[in-house]
Motif scaffolding. Sequence first.
Motif, PDB file in Angstrom:
ATOM      1  N   UNK A  55     -34.972 -50.902 -57.757  1.00  0.00           N
ATOM      2  CA  UNK A  55     -34.213 -49.959 -58.576  1.00  0.00           C
ATOM      3  C   UNK A  55     -34.063 -48.618 -57.866  1.00  0.00           C
ATOM      4  N   UNK A  56     -35.141 -48.126 -57.300  1.00  0.00           N
ATOM      5  CA  UNK A  56     -35.107 -46.823 -56.656  1.00  0.00           C
ATOM      6  C   UNK A  56     -34.243 -46.834 -55.399  1.00  0.00           C
ATOM      7  N   UNK A 106     -31.052 -45.743 -57.167  1.00  0.00           N
ATOM      8  CA  UNK A 106     -31.556 -44.377 -57.219  1.00  0.00           C
ATOM      9  C   UNK A 106     -32.234 -43.987 -58.514  1.00  0.00           C
ATOM     10  N   UNK A 107     -32.533 -44.971 -59.364  1.00  0.00           N
ATOM     11  CA  UNK A 107     -33.181 -44.694 -60.642  1.00  0.00           C
ATOM     12  C   UNK A 107     -34.560 -45.355 -60.684  1.00  0.00           C
ATOM     13  N   UNK A 108     -35.464 -44.809 -61.491  1.00  0.00           N
ATOM     14  CA  UNK A 108     -36.799 -45.413 -61.593  1.00  0.00           C
ATOM     15  C   UNK A 108     -36.758 -46.732 -62.352  1.00  0.00           C
ATOM     16  N   UNK A 109     -37.893 -47.392 -62.389  1.00  0.00           N
ATOM     17  CA  UNK A 109     -38.020 -48.691 -63.054  1.00  0.00           C
ATOM     18  C   UNK A 109     -38.112 -48.476 -64.562  1.00  0.00           C
ATOM     19  N   UNK A 140     -39.790 -50.916 -68.777  1.00  0.00           N
ATOM     20  CA  UNK A 140     -40.154 -49.858 -67.838  1.00  0.00           C
ATOM     21  C   UNK A 140     -41.308 -50.334 -66.973  1.00  0.00           C
ATOM     22  N   UNK A 141     -41.604 -49.583 -65.933  1.00  0.00           N
ATOM     23  CA  UNK A 141     -42.710 -49.916 -65.041  1.00  0.00           C
ATOM     24  C   UNK A 141     -43.970 -50.220 -65.837  1.00  0.00           C
ATOM     25  N   UNK A 142     -44.661 -51.268 -65.449  1.00  0.00           N
ATOM     26  CA  UNK A 142     -45.856 -51.689 -66.162  1.00  0.00           C
ATOM     27  C   UNK A 142     -47.037 -50.762 -66.027  1.00  0.00           C
TER      28      UNK A 142
END
Length: 315
Positions: free
Chosen positions: A48-49, A53-56, A119-121
């Motif tokens: 994703x990053x 260019x966006x966070x998880x 979202x990121x775990x």
Amino acid sequence: MTDAGGTLRERLASDEILACPGVHDPLTAAVADSVGFDAIYMTGYGTSLSKIGYPDAGFITMPEMIENAANIQERIDVPLIADADNGYGNATNVVRTVREYIKAGIGAIHIEDQTFPKRCGHTKGRQVIPREEAVGKIEAAAAVRDERAPEFVLIARTDARGTGDGSLEEAIDRANDFLDAGADVAFVEGPTDEDELERVGREVDGPIVYNFVGDMGSSPYVELSSLEEWGFDLVVFPIASTLSTIANVHEDLSTFADDPVAAMRDIDDGFNDQPVGSLHEFSGFPEVVEWERQFLPDAEQDKYEGSLGDEVDSE
């Protein structure tokens, strides 16, 4: 790779724990492959990053993830294990998700039980869907695997431990339910200490994976020998190449402010000290030249006579 899933299954069946570095694109995957690993992991956060260019945080889409996975698997000679987030919808969406990952030719995916957007775990604010719904999604994924590619490895992940009122007991129960539903490997995200890891190894009735995220997450640093002793079969280091890329690029480019020419010389010297050969060799130019020799008219070889540039010939 013609049978990445079968190759991965053979490796998972061995007595030795399988450790997989995380990569976020074909370039970092090629570096990992040149070092030598039995399997490689595609990070969702790093994808994703690096790709959008966006966070998880649920921004990247299924086609973008699958495109990245397919390109990575094409570039490496070992099976790829890829993040498939929460399957990008309900159980019916999971059917297409698994079909598309299978078409990409990779060895395995993991699907989690988070709500959408996920979202990121290892960040706060996660939520999980009801257990019955989550089991249905794993059943759907297993049905596609059985129909389309029986050797494909299905990893089922639960984020129940990391929710506001989540317990390790609930996470373990979900993991076992997912195995009963047809998953090949269970993935309990976010054990907080070694005692919890030991309990996961003791109480989950099947192969298990540990997500080694380091300082960016809530799970502890632990030696591979301990994980193996507790019953873990697979360890992924999801953010390894992404953190390395950010840190090293930032360090190198920071020196440009003072002297770009000297900075470029240092970067060149550092690259030349690596065992991967020249950039052109590493990227595959000799193979392109060989394709030209095999498949293009002989007259096409004349373009190399007297031309300027780095040598890219395979001979």
